[in-house]
Design a protein around this motif. Structure first.
Motif, PDB file in Angstrom:
ATOM      1  N   THR A   1       0.831  -1.204   0.058  1.00  0.00           N
ATOM      2  CA  THR A   1       0.064   0.048  -0.098  1.00  0.00           C
ATOM      3  C   THR A   1       1.040   1.148  -0.001  1.00  0.00           C
ATOM      4  N   VAL A   2       1.996   1.255   0.782  1.00  0.00           N
ATOM      5  CA  VAL A   2       2.922   2.424   0.898  1.00  0.00           C
ATOM      6  C   VAL A   2       3.654   2.470  -0.460  1.00  0.00           C
ATOM      7  N   PHE A   3       4.011   1.322  -1.217  1.00  0.00           N
ATOM      8  CA  PHE A   3       4.701   1.452  -2.365  1.00  0.00           C
ATOM      9  C   PHE A   3       4.051   0.562  -3.234  1.00  0.00           C
ATOM     10  N   PRO A   4       3.150   1.311  -3.849  1.00  0.00           N
ATOM     11  CA  PRO A   4       2.078   0.610  -4.755  1.00  0.00           C
ATOM     12  C   PRO A   4       2.339  -0.052  -6.237  1.00  0.00           C
ATOM     13  N   THR A   5       3.379   0.415  -6.599  1.00  0.00           N
ATOM     14  CA  THR A   5       4.132   0.257  -8.046  1.00  0.00           C
ATOM     15  C   THR A   5       5.555  -0.270  -7.771  1.00  0.00           C
ATOM     16  N   ALA A   6       5.935  -1.065  -8.786  1.00  0.00           N
ATOM     17  CA  ALA A   6       7.449  -1.691  -8.684  1.00  0.00           C
ATOM     18  C   ALA A   6       8.321  -0.517  -8.698  1.00  0.00           C
ATOM     19  N   THR A   7       7.922   0.472  -9.261  1.00  0.00           N
ATOM     20  CA  THR A   7       8.905   1.572  -9.632  1.00  0.00           C
ATOM     21  C   THR A   7       8.799   2.279  -8.201  1.00  0.00           C
ATOM     22  N   SER A   8       7.952   2.360  -7.461  1.00  0.00           N
ATOM     23  CA  SER A   8       7.899   3.097  -6.218  1.00  0.00           C
ATOM     24  C   SER A   8       8.549   2.389  -5.071  1.00  0.00           C
ATOM     25  N   THR A   9       8.960   0.981  -5.239  1.00  0.00           N
ATOM     26  CA  THR A   9       9.439   0.331  -4.185  1.00  0.00           C
ATOM     27  C   THR A   9      11.063   0.764  -3.704  1.00  0.00           C
TER      28      THR A   9
END
Length: 150
Positions: free
Chosen positions: A32-40
């Motif tokens: 939820t905090v890092f919803p996309t692979a690019t946001s991880t």
């Protein structure tokens, strides 16, 4: 309470887990905090990463495939045995040499533990509050803490 933080001490997110801190709930919270692979994040340090990674492998969840998942240094040696090959292979903080400089860790991997101690100082105030007041108060305290850290 479960916190997701930056190594500098800024609290990114908070969730209340009622009853227990199940790795499946932590996994969903992190997604939820890092919803996309690019946001991880490049690294996700957690005291129970061995079980979290094993859970992700079991359910075929590759959301954090590009993220290093070491256990924080404070918890690794007392919590995980050398015979735990999965943990040694995937989550041993020493297996991430890029996180070490001059024999010391580049950042404080135990910042969440230190913040939990800070948060525990408010337990007496929080324990008798209704859910809405509790969430409001906690959010305001986290905002104040983040302003102080920044």
């Amino acid at each position: 309470e479960q916190l997701i933080m930056r190594p500098c001490g800024v609290i990114l997110a908070q969730a209340t887990f009622f009853g227990s801190e199940a790795v499946s709930a932590v996994n969903e919270f992190a997604k939820t905090v890092f919803p996309t692979a690019t946001s991880t994040p490049e690294y996700f340090v957690f005291d129970n990463n061995c079980k979290l990674c094993a859970h992700q492998d079991t359910i075929g969840d590759d959301h954090f495939a590009a993220t290093g998942m070491p256990v924080d240094v404070f918890h690794f040696n007392p919590k995980y045995k050398e015979t735990d090959t999965y943990c040694q292979q995937h989550c041993n903080p020493a297996a991430f040499p890029e996180l070490i400089s001059g024999g010391k860790w580049r950042f404080n991997t135990s910042i969440c533990e230190q913040t939990d101690v800070w948060l525990g100082g408010y337990q007496a105030i929080l324990q008798d509050m209704s859910v809405h007041r509790y969430n409001f108060y906690l959010d305001e305290m986290i905002k104040c803490q983040n302003c102080y850290v920044i």
